[in-house]
Design a protein around this motif. Structure first.
Motif, PDB file in Angstrom:
ATOM      1  N   LEU A   1     -62.578   0.820  48.987  1.00  0.00           N
ATOM      2  CA  LEU A   1     -62.844   0.233  47.655  1.00  0.00           C
ATOM      3  C   LEU A   1     -62.711   1.142  46.490  1.00  0.00           C
ATOM      4  O   LEU A   1     -62.498   0.760  45.555  1.00  0.00           O
ATOM      5  N   GLY A   2     -63.211   2.441  46.767  1.00  0.00           N
ATOM      6  CA  GLY A   2     -63.067   3.617  46.012  1.00  0.00           C
ATOM      7  C   GLY A   2     -61.732   4.361  45.680  1.00  0.00           C
ATOM      8  O   GLY A   2     -61.553   5.459  45.229  1.00  0.00           O
ATOM      9  N   LYS A   3     -60.604   3.716  46.436  1.00  0.00           N
ATOM     10  CA  LYS A   3     -59.509   4.467  46.499  1.00  0.00           C
ATOM     11  C   LYS A   3     -58.952   4.810  45.102  1.00  0.00           C
ATOM     12  O   LYS A   3     -58.597   5.941  44.711  1.00  0.00           O
ATOM     13  N   ASN A   4     -58.806   3.802  44.402  1.00  0.00           N
ATOM     14  CA  ASN A   4     -58.092   4.027  42.935  1.00  0.00           C
ATOM     15  C   ASN A   4     -59.114   5.134  42.088  1.00  0.00           C
ATOM     16  O   ASN A   4     -58.588   5.903  41.397  1.00  0.00           O
ATOM     17  N   LEU A   5     -60.315   4.756  42.246  1.00  0.00           N
ATOM     18  CA  LEU A   5     -61.384   5.883  41.543  1.00  0.00           C
ATOM     19  C   LEU A   5     -60.924   7.170  42.144  1.00  0.00           C
ATOM     20  O   LEU A   5     -60.987   7.997  41.387  1.00  0.00           O
ATOM     21  N   ALA A   6     -60.920   7.273  43.303  1.00  0.00           N
ATOM     22  CA  ALA A   6     -60.813   8.837  43.667  1.00  0.00           C
ATOM     23  C   ALA A   6     -59.621   9.510  43.373  1.00  0.00           C
ATOM     24  O   ALA A   6     -59.411  10.510  43.034  1.00  0.00           O
ATOM     25  N   MET A   7     -58.341   8.537  43.692  1.00  0.00           N
ATOM     26  CA  MET A   7     -57.004   9.121  43.313  1.00  0.00           C
ATOM     27  C   MET A   7     -57.062   9.381  41.847  1.00  0.00           C
ATOM     28  O   MET A   7     -56.483  10.626  41.614  1.00  0.00           O
ATOM     29  N   ASN A   8     -57.586   8.434  41.012  1.00  0.00           N
ATOM     30  CA  ASN A   8     -57.495   8.772  39.578  1.00  0.00           C
ATOM     31  C   ASN A   8     -58.331   9.977  39.271  1.00  0.00           C
ATOM     32  O   ASN A   8     -58.105  11.027  38.468  1.00  0.00           O
ATOM     33  N   LEU A   9     -59.672  10.338  39.677  1.00  0.00           N
ATOM     34  CA  LEU A   9     -60.540  11.237  39.611  1.00  0.00           C
ATOM     35  C   LEU A   9     -59.661  12.774  39.961  1.00  0.00           C
ATOM     36  O   LEU A   9     -59.749  13.660  39.307  1.00  0.00           O
ATOM     37  N   MET A  10     -59.204  12.494  41.381  1.00  0.00           N
ATOM     38  CA  MET A  10     -58.509  13.756  41.621  1.00  0.00           C
ATOM     39  C   MET A  10     -57.238  14.199  40.800  1.00  0.00           C
ATOM     40  O   MET A  10     -57.217  15.565  40.444  1.00  0.00           O
ATOM     41  N   LYS A  11     -56.508  13.419  40.320  1.00  0.00           N
ATOM     42  CA  LYS A  11     -55.358  13.504  39.601  1.00  0.00           C
ATOM     43  C   LYS A  11     -55.954  14.252  38.215  1.00  0.00           C
ATOM     44  O   LYS A  11     -55.040  14.952  37.555  1.00  0.00           O
ATOM     45  N   THR A  12     -57.343  13.779  37.558  1.00  0.00           N
ATOM     46  CA  THR A  12     -57.466  14.165  36.437  1.00  0.00           C
ATOM     47  C   THR A  12     -57.975  15.749  36.432  1.00  0.00           C
ATOM     48  O   THR A  12     -57.789  16.422  35.665  1.00  0.00           O
ATOM     49  N   VAL A  13     -58.619  15.994  37.655  1.00  0.00           N
ATOM     50  CA  VAL A  13     -58.958  17.489  37.876  1.00  0.00           C
ATOM     51  C   VAL A  13     -57.778  18.241  38.250  1.00  0.00           C
ATOM     52  O   VAL A  13     -57.669  19.202  37.507  1.00  0.00           O
ATOM     53  N   ILE A  14     -56.960  17.681  38.784  1.00  0.00           N
ATOM     54  CA  ILE A  14     -55.768  18.618  39.352  1.00  0.00           C
ATOM     55  C   ILE A  14     -54.817  18.871  37.733  1.00  0.00           C
ATOM     56  O   ILE A  14     -54.639  19.940  37.617  1.00  0.00           O
ATOM     57  N   VAL A  15     -54.564  17.880  37.103  1.00  0.00           N
ATOM     58  CA  VAL A  15     -54.024  17.999  35.700  1.00  0.00           C
ATOM     59  C   VAL A  15     -54.701  19.130  34.945  1.00  0.00           C
ATOM     60  O   VAL A  15     -54.031  20.137  34.340  1.00  0.00           O
ATOM     61  N   GLU A  16     -55.986  18.817  34.692  1.00  0.00           N
ATOM     62  CA  GLU A  16     -56.764  19.735  33.712  1.00  0.00           C
ATOM     63  C   GLU A  16     -56.489  21.182  34.339  1.00  0.00           C
ATOM     64  O   GLU A  16     -56.409  22.176  33.433  1.00  0.00           O
ATOM     65  N   ILE A  17     -56.646  21.487  35.732  1.00  0.00           N
ATOM     66  CA  ILE A  17     -56.400  22.821  36.073  1.00  0.00           C
ATOM     67  C   ILE A  17     -55.230  23.325  35.983  1.00  0.00           C
ATOM     68  O   ILE A  17     -55.005  24.453  35.521  1.00  0.00           O
ATOM     69  N   LEU A  18     -54.051  22.652  36.369  1.00  0.00           N
ATOM     70  CA  LEU A  18     -52.614  23.019  36.159  1.00  0.00           C
ATOM     71  C   LEU A  18     -52.330  23.341  34.898  1.00  0.00           C
ATOM     72  O   LEU A  18     -51.481  24.062  34.638  1.00  0.00           O
ATOM     73  N   GLN A  19     -52.739  22.489  33.966  1.00  0.00           N
ATOM     74  CA  GLN A  19     -52.356  22.628  32.577  1.00  0.00           C
ATOM     75  C   GLN A  19     -53.036  23.962  31.910  1.00  0.00           C
ATOM     76  O   GLN A  19     -52.128  24.476  31.181  1.00  0.00           O
ATOM     77  N   ASN A  20     -54.074  24.609  32.415  1.00  0.00           N
ATOM     78  CA  ASN A  20     -54.727  25.699  31.611  1.00  0.00           C
ATOM     79  C   ASN A  20     -55.075  26.598  32.488  1.00  0.00           C
ATOM     80  O   ASN A  20     -55.117  27.743  31.843  1.00  0.00           O
ATOM     81  N   TYR A  21     -54.687  26.681  33.855  1.00  0.00           N
ATOM     82  CA  TYR A  21     -54.927  27.772  34.688  1.00  0.00           C
ATOM     83  C   TYR A  21     -53.893  28.212  35.831  1.00  0.00           C
ATOM     84  O   TYR A  21     -53.083  27.138  36.030  1.00  0.00           O
ATOM     85  N   GLU A  22     -54.004  29.392  36.328  1.00  0.00           N
ATOM     86  CA  GLU A  22     -53.221  29.614  37.255  1.00  0.00           C
ATOM     87  C   GLU A  22     -53.919  29.829  38.295  1.00  0.00           C
ATOM     88  O   GLU A  22     -55.099  30.857  38.381  1.00  0.00           O
ATOM     89  N   ILE A  23     -54.012  29.327  39.551  1.00  0.00           N
ATOM     90  CA  ILE A  23     -54.752  29.635  40.692  1.00  0.00           C
ATOM     91  C   ILE A  23     -53.927  30.323  41.712  1.00  0.00           C
ATOM     92  O   ILE A  23     -52.803  30.136  42.119  1.00  0.00           O
ATOM     93  N   ARG A  24     -54.696  31.760  41.968  1.00  0.00           N
ATOM     94  CA  ARG A  24     -53.974  32.469  42.954  1.00  0.00           C
ATOM     95  C   ARG A  24     -54.691  32.642  44.146  1.00  0.00           C
ATOM     96  O   ARG A  24     -55.782  33.486  44.300  1.00  0.00           O
ATOM     97  N   VAL A  25     -54.238  32.252  45.076  1.00  0.00           N
ATOM     98  CA  VAL A  25     -54.927  31.968  46.469  1.00  0.00           C
ATOM     99  C   VAL A  25     -54.821  33.780  47.007  1.00  0.00           C
ATOM    100  O   VAL A  25     -53.719  33.872  47.167  1.00  0.00           O
ATOM    101  N   ILE A  26     -55.899  34.025  47.358  1.00  0.00           N
ATOM    102  CA  ILE A  26     -55.966  35.350  48.031  1.00  0.00           C
ATOM    103  C   ILE A  26     -55.146  35.455  49.511  1.00  0.00           C
ATOM    104  O   ILE A  26     -55.214  34.687  50.294  1.00  0.00           O
ATOM    105  N   SER A  27     -54.087  36.248  49.424  1.00  0.00           N
ATOM    106  CA  SER A  27     -53.360  36.450  50.842  1.00  0.00           C
ATOM    107  C   SER A  27     -54.015  36.955  52.055  1.00  0.00           C
ATOM    108  O   SER A  27     -54.983  37.694  51.467  1.00  0.00           O
ATOM    109  N   GLY A  28     -53.778  36.704  52.935  1.00  0.00           N
ATOM    110  CA  GLY A  28     -54.236  37.280  54.218  1.00  0.00           C
ATOM    111  C   GLY A  28     -55.487  36.775  54.708  1.00  0.00           C
ATOM    112  O   GLY A  28     -55.939  36.863  55.904  1.00  0.00           O
TER     113      GLY A  28
END
Length: 519
Positions: free
Chosen positions: A463-490
């Motif tokens: 029942l929380g599918k829409n809530l979860a998807m909207n929450l995740m998209k909100t977090v992703i957009v906030e991070i991608l708009q303002n930050y560059e995530i550089r995953v450590i290689s290796g």
């Protein structure tokens, strides 16, 4: 607890002795692997296929893909003799649709599930039949309640701007290596706790304090996994003696009881002191909504009973914290492995989102981000937060695949393997391709739930599918708009065997602030 019989004690000793051999004697392990026929674990006398599974436990998810592809999507696991561990494992879409939808009433969680997951009490995680229907009806009313919807949207935005953003800014300024999995778990723990109680535990902070409530869930998860791979008499013996993971389970359960008792009592007092009526019209947090429950609508639910509230709270915290955090972690790692996908998401955001400063509510624009939704769905397909589901028939039956099942048969649906089956998703099943979710006209394509099971299917669809998807998209957009995530290689990226598909070693990365939005 009843005393353990001589036979059970002997078998327990034999199993422990054999397990010691498996993990400490290389020649014996090599012999075991050599005796394995193709991809199937060897069916040993007394111990069944359990030793072969234990040897491959560190990569059990990918091993399940290999076995199920070689066994026409359904595999019969044979456990140790008299241990009650025989399990039919399936990813056959016809079987899944049959059990979860068309013959739903015959396939329940069952008494063994309730025993293994006993820490969740009588909440919706464990419940069946009339109790489940009451809890389902209540959850549906809760998530559709306008007051809670507004509250959840406000909470997510506030936790982002007042919690996650300042923390990411600090990491960027200090040029720190951080574990994104830990960050997302803390963000979701705080957010879910606010959804539930209306108060913020503030585990997401520069100090990164340990939250005993969160740690309790980690210990419970490990213990429940152990109960899946050890004979029942063995973990019951440990529970009786009070050692190992069972001791951790009891201590974690006591922590949950204590913390829940505290915030339930506090919430009851808050409601009494404010003189709030029984009406639910002004409710915001979930606990208030349940305390003020109209019992005439839900005859099996008792809001006066603290245990009812405790079991509900534990289920909400477990689902809200871990599953969403795991999905976000895998998603950002996938983006680091697929820079072309990241570029397309950024282009889509640049086209469809407002370009004004941080903190602006972008929720009304989220439906325009079709490619982001597709990429998130593709991530969920390959890395589902709940990697398996258990079912048990009430009456004997024959599955569409032709397999006969007796009453109380253990049946496991391996959701992780389901998303990687070539017979279901095509020859490119293991490839990350958001495009498979987009139609020729540029709209989102619907995939049947018995094929894409990350949010379950049939009457038990999340029942929380829409809530979860909207929450995740909100977090992703906030991070991608303002930050560059550089995953450590290796670093070694692999899933940890458990109830939730978490990264075994976390996800180490550095954070860099962008000079302007949507670079």
């Amino acid at each position: 607890m009843a005393s353990i019989g001589l036979y059970e004690a002997f078998i327990a000793f034999f199993c422990l002795f054999t397990f010691y051999f498996f993990f400490h004697t290389k020649p014996f392990c090599c012999l075991l692997i050599q005796k394995t026929h193709k991809s199937y674990p060897w069916n040993w006398p007394v111990l069944g296929m359990l030793p072969g599974v234990l040897l491959r436990l560190h990569h059990i998810y990918d091993y399940s893909v290999e076995v199920l592809e070689c066994s026409n999507l359904t595999f019969q696991f044979k456990g140790p003799w008299f241990a009650g561990m025989d399990t039919l494992v399936t990813v056959d879409s016809a079987n899944i649709h049959y059990m979860l939808t068309s013959n739903f009433s015959n396939y329940i969680k069952g008494p063994e599930f309730h025993e293994i997951f006993e820490v969740f009490g009588d909440g919706i995680v464990n419940s069946d039949s009339d109790l489940w229907r009451n809890l389902r009806k209540l959850s549906q009313a809760t998530f559709n309640h306008q007051g809670f919807q507004n509250f959840s949207t406000f909470t997510t935005r506030s936790k982002l701007t007042d919690g996650l953003v300042p923390l990411l800014n600090h990491f960027a300024e200090e040029e720190m290596v951080v574990d994104l999995q830990d960050v997302f778990q803390r963000f979701m723990f705080d957010t879910t706790y606010i959804f539930l109680t209306g108060s913020d535990p503030r585990s997401l902070s520069i100090e990164m304090p340990e939250a005993e409530f969160a740690k309790a869930f980690d210990d419970i998860g490990e213990a429940v996994v152990y109960r899946h791979i050890a004979p029942r008499f063995l973990w019951n013996l440990q529970k009786w003696i009070g050692i190992g993971t069972e001791k951790n389970m009891m201590e974690a359960n006591a922590t949950l009881d204590r913390v829940c008792t505290k915030f339930i009592s506090s919430k009851r007092e808050e409601i009494r002191s404010q003189g709030i009526t029984r009406s639910q019209g002004d409710c915001k947090d979930l606990l208030t909504y349940h305390i003020k429950l109209d019992t005439n609508k839900y005859e099996l639910l008792n809001p006066e009973d603290d245990k009812f509230l405790r079991d509900y709270a534990v289920g909400i915290m477990a689902a809200g914290r871990d599953s969403t955090a795991a999905t976000l972690t895998w998603f950002f790692w996938i983006l680091s492995e697929n820079p072309n996908v990241l570029t397309k998401i950024l282009q889509e955001m640049n086209t469809n989102l407002p370009k004004k400063g941080n903190g602006q509510d972008k929720s009304s624009y989220m439906n325009k981000l079709v490619y982001l939704h597709a990429a998130l769905s593709e991530s969920l397909r390959l890395y589902p937060p709940i990697p398996f589901e258990r079912k048990s028939p009430i009456k004997p039956d024959v599955l569409p695949s032709g397999h006969k099942v007796k009453s109380n048969t253990n049946i496991m649906i391996f959701i992780y393997a389901l998303g990687r089956m070539k017979a279901i998703w095509g020859e490119d099943a293991i490839d990350f391709k958001p495009e498979r979710w987009i139609s020729e006209t540029g709209e989102l394509k619907h995939e049947p739930s018995f094929k894409f099971l990350s949010f379950m299917a049939g009457p038990r669809t999340c029942l929380g599918k829409n809530l979860a998807m909207n929450l995740m998209k909100t977090v992703i957009v906030e991070i991608l708009q303002n930050y560059e995530i550089r995953v450590i290689s290796g670093q070694k990226i692999e899933p940890k065997p458990g109830l939730i598909l978490q990264m075994k070693h976390g996800l180490k990365a550095t954070i860099a602030k962008k000079c302007s939005s949507l670079d």
